[in-house]
Scaffold this motif. Structure first.
Motif, PDB file in Angstrom:
ATOM      1  N   GLU A   8       1.506   8.184  -4.330  1.00 35.72           N
ATOM      2  CA  GLU A   8       1.725   8.129  -5.768  1.00 35.72           C
ATOM      3  C   GLU A   8       1.196   6.797  -6.299  1.00 35.72           C
ATOM      4  OE1 GLU A   8       5.249   9.483  -8.823  1.00 35.72           O
ATOM      5  OE2 GLU A   8       5.779   8.828  -6.832  1.00 35.72           O
ATOM      6  N   ILE A   9       0.160   6.870  -7.117  1.00 34.92           N
ATOM      7  CA  ILE A   9      -0.374   5.657  -7.748  1.00 34.92           C
ATOM      8  C   ILE A   9       0.278   5.565  -9.124  1.00 34.92           C
ATOM      9  CG2 ILE A   9      -2.451   4.496  -8.593  1.00 34.92           C
ATOM     10  CD1 ILE A   9      -4.076   6.024  -6.583  1.00 34.92           C
ATOM     11  N   LYS A  10       0.855   4.385  -9.425  1.00 34.72           N
ATOM     12  CA  LYS A  10       1.563   4.254 -10.702  1.00 34.72           C
ATOM     13  C   LYS A  10       1.022   3.061 -11.473  1.00 34.72           C
ATOM     14  CE  LYS A  10       5.931   5.592  -8.496  1.00 34.72           C
ATOM     15  NZ  LYS A  10       7.283   5.133  -8.185  1.00 34.72           N
ATOM     16  N   LYS A  68      -1.535  -5.251 -11.697  1.00 35.45           N
ATOM     17  CA  LYS A  68      -0.256  -4.587 -11.927  1.00 35.45           C
ATOM     18  C   LYS A  68      -0.290  -3.205 -11.271  1.00 35.45           C
ATOM     19  CE  LYS A  68       2.002  -3.184 -16.163  1.00 35.45           C
ATOM     20  NZ  LYS A  68       1.829  -3.036 -17.575  1.00 35.45           N
ATOM     21  N   GLY A  69       0.876  -2.658 -10.956  1.00 34.87           N
ATOM     22  CA  GLY A  69       0.924  -1.277 -10.486  1.00 34.87           C
ATOM     23  C   GLY A  69       1.504  -1.140  -9.094  1.00 34.87           C
ATOM     24  N   GLU A  70       1.626   0.105  -8.679  1.00 32.94           N
ATOM     25  CA  GLU A  70       2.153   0.416  -7.345  1.00 32.94           C
ATOM     26  C   GLU A  70       1.301   1.533  -6.743  1.00 32.94           C
ATOM     27  OE1 GLU A  70       6.527   1.178  -6.920  1.00 32.94           O
ATOM     28  OE2 GLU A  70       6.493   0.646  -9.035  1.00 32.94           O
ATOM     29  N   ASP A  77       5.250   0.844  -0.805  1.00 32.30           N
ATOM     30  CA  ASP A  77       4.162   0.357  -1.650  1.00 32.30           C
ATOM     31  C   ASP A  77       3.084  -0.313  -0.796  1.00 32.30           C
ATOM     32  OD1 ASP A  77       2.520  -0.643  -3.576  1.00 32.30           O
ATOM     33  OD2 ASP A  77       4.072  -1.755  -4.667  1.00 32.30           O
ATOM     34  N   VAL A  78       1.897   0.288  -0.788  1.00 34.11           N
ATOM     35  CA  VAL A  78       0.771  -0.240   0.000  1.00 34.11           C
ATOM     36  C   VAL A  78       0.454  -1.677  -0.410  1.00 34.11           C
ATOM     37  CG1 VAL A  78      -1.712   0.068   0.424  1.00 34.11           C
ATOM     38  CG2 VAL A  78      -0.234   2.062   0.311  1.00 34.11           C
ATOM     39  N   LEU A  79       0.653  -1.978  -1.692  1.00 33.68           N
ATOM     40  CA  LEU A  79       0.299  -3.304  -2.192  1.00 33.68           C
ATOM     41  C   LEU A  79       1.241  -4.390  -1.677  1.00 33.68           C
ATOM     42  CD1 LEU A  79      -0.619  -2.401  -5.878  1.00 33.68           C
ATOM     43  CD2 LEU A  79      -2.121  -2.562  -3.900  1.00 33.68           C
ATOM     44  N   LYS A  80       2.383  -3.954  -1.132  1.00 35.54           N
ATOM     45  CA  LYS A  80       3.341  -4.943  -0.591  1.00 35.54           C
ATOM     46  C   LYS A  80       3.426  -4.875   0.929  1.00 35.54           C
ATOM     47  CE  LYS A  80       6.207  -5.136  -4.691  1.00 35.54           C
ATOM     48  NZ  LYS A  80       7.142  -4.273  -5.380  1.00 35.54           N
TER      49      LYS A  80
END
Ligand code: SF4
Length: 323
Positions: A8-10, A68-70, A77-80
């Motif tokens: 899920e991309i938010k 920004k985003g997730e 969360d891939v970004l974290k």
């Protein structure tokens, strides 16, 4: 779609730092893929499709800034994620097939060596078992004489065979999601359909999620369950493939579909006036407004919220806010 999303991309915002300033490419992208679901992403060149796909695996160029985003994959969360978690995902769970199979394979190594390195690194297998896995994958990718392909350098294979090798590599092991970014664009017209059919069959057989990014609208229509339409860094319309293609709602989607050449011989395909905006100074509000025939006051001020016009078919456009 029911069930927990696989990906899920938010509200994803991504820009690129350049000597001319920051290019604000992605402007709040959202996209969902469920387990085993086939999802298409369409839009003009430069609309941010590849930036979105590379963000999922965090393989953006070094000048990219994720503002920004997730990007939530299986609840995380891939970004974290730590580097270790990210490596596990890249090695075992999500793989990407690029447009150009030539640059995807190191020309200095034989196909077998490339495959063995990847398999041994990802699955910690002995040479004999890794070779067995590689040959099985080549066979599944319908490559004639897998032993010969295994023992060949990339330049000894045709473009179609190289892309089949990339497909074999992408589907090795227990993958959950395949991202194919224009996988047939660089192939001869005669083998595009063969490679696409192979990819679709394997994705269905293995029940993996698939994101198919392409400008070949007919191929997307035939091969995906749901489709997202992207314009200038925004998802502007999405829904079940059949609904979006048979009843396009957004003025941009309508124009995009009019660009498909007709076989009737009575008229030429129409183009879309204007061009994708300059991302250094993108238009305010709806980014399509400088090219839109239906522009209203509000369009320049705010980004329209999405509206569900028919079951699971959404559009972000003020024309549908009045209804
Ligand atoms: Fe056109 Fe306004 Fe709809 Fe954007 S929001 S597509 S400018 S009518």
């Amino acid at each position: 779609m029911n069930g927990e999303p696989l990906l899920e991309i938010k509200d994803l915002h991504v820009g690129y730092k350049t000597h001319m300033g920051i290019s604000h490419v992605l402007n709040g992208v959202h996209l969902t893929v469920h387990k085993g679901e086939r999802v298409g992403v369409i839009g003009e060149s430069g609309s941010g499709k590849t930036t979105t796909m590379k963000s999922i695996l965090r393989i953006l160029p070094s000048n990219a800034i994720i503002k920004k985003g997730e990007i939530v994959y299986n609840g995380k969360d891939v970004l974290k994620m730590s580097n270790e978690e990210l490596l596990t995902i890249r090695r075992k769970k999500i793989s990407m097939i690029f447009q150009d199979p030539t640059s995807a394979l190191n020309p200095l190594f034989k196909i077998g060596q490339i495959m063995l390195d990847i398999i041994k690194y990802s699955y910690n297998l002995e040479e004999k078992d890794a070779k067995e896995m590689a040959l099985k994958a080549l066979k599944e990718a319908a490559l004639p004489d897998p032993e010969r392909v295994f023992d060949s350098y990339p330049f000894q294979l045709s473009g179609g065979m190289r892309q089949r090798v990339c497909i074999a590599l992408a589907l090795i092991g227990e993958r959950e999601l395949i991202i194919a970014d224009e996988p047939t664009t660089n192939l001869d017209v005669t083998i595009k359909a063969q490679v696409l059919n192979l990819l679709t069959d394997l994705v269905k057989k293995k029940n993996v999620g698939w994101i198919f990014v392409s400008q070949a609208l007919g191929a997307v229509r035939e091969n995906v369950d749901r489709v997202y339409v992207m314009y200038a860094g925004n998802i502007i319309e999405w829904g079940p493939s059949e609904k979006v293609f048979s009843n396009p709602l957004h003025p941009y989607t309508q124009k995009l579909l009019e660009c498909v050449p007709k076989l009737t011989g009575k008229e030429f395909a129409k183009g879309i006036r204007g061009r994708i905006p300059n991302y250094f100074h993108p238009p305010s509000g709806c980014r399509f407004h400088p090219r839109c025939d239906y522009i209203m006051d509000n369009c320049k001020k705010n980004i329209p919220e999405p509206v569900e016009v028919e079951h699971e078919h959404f559009v972000s456009c003020y024309l549908y806010h009045r209804r």
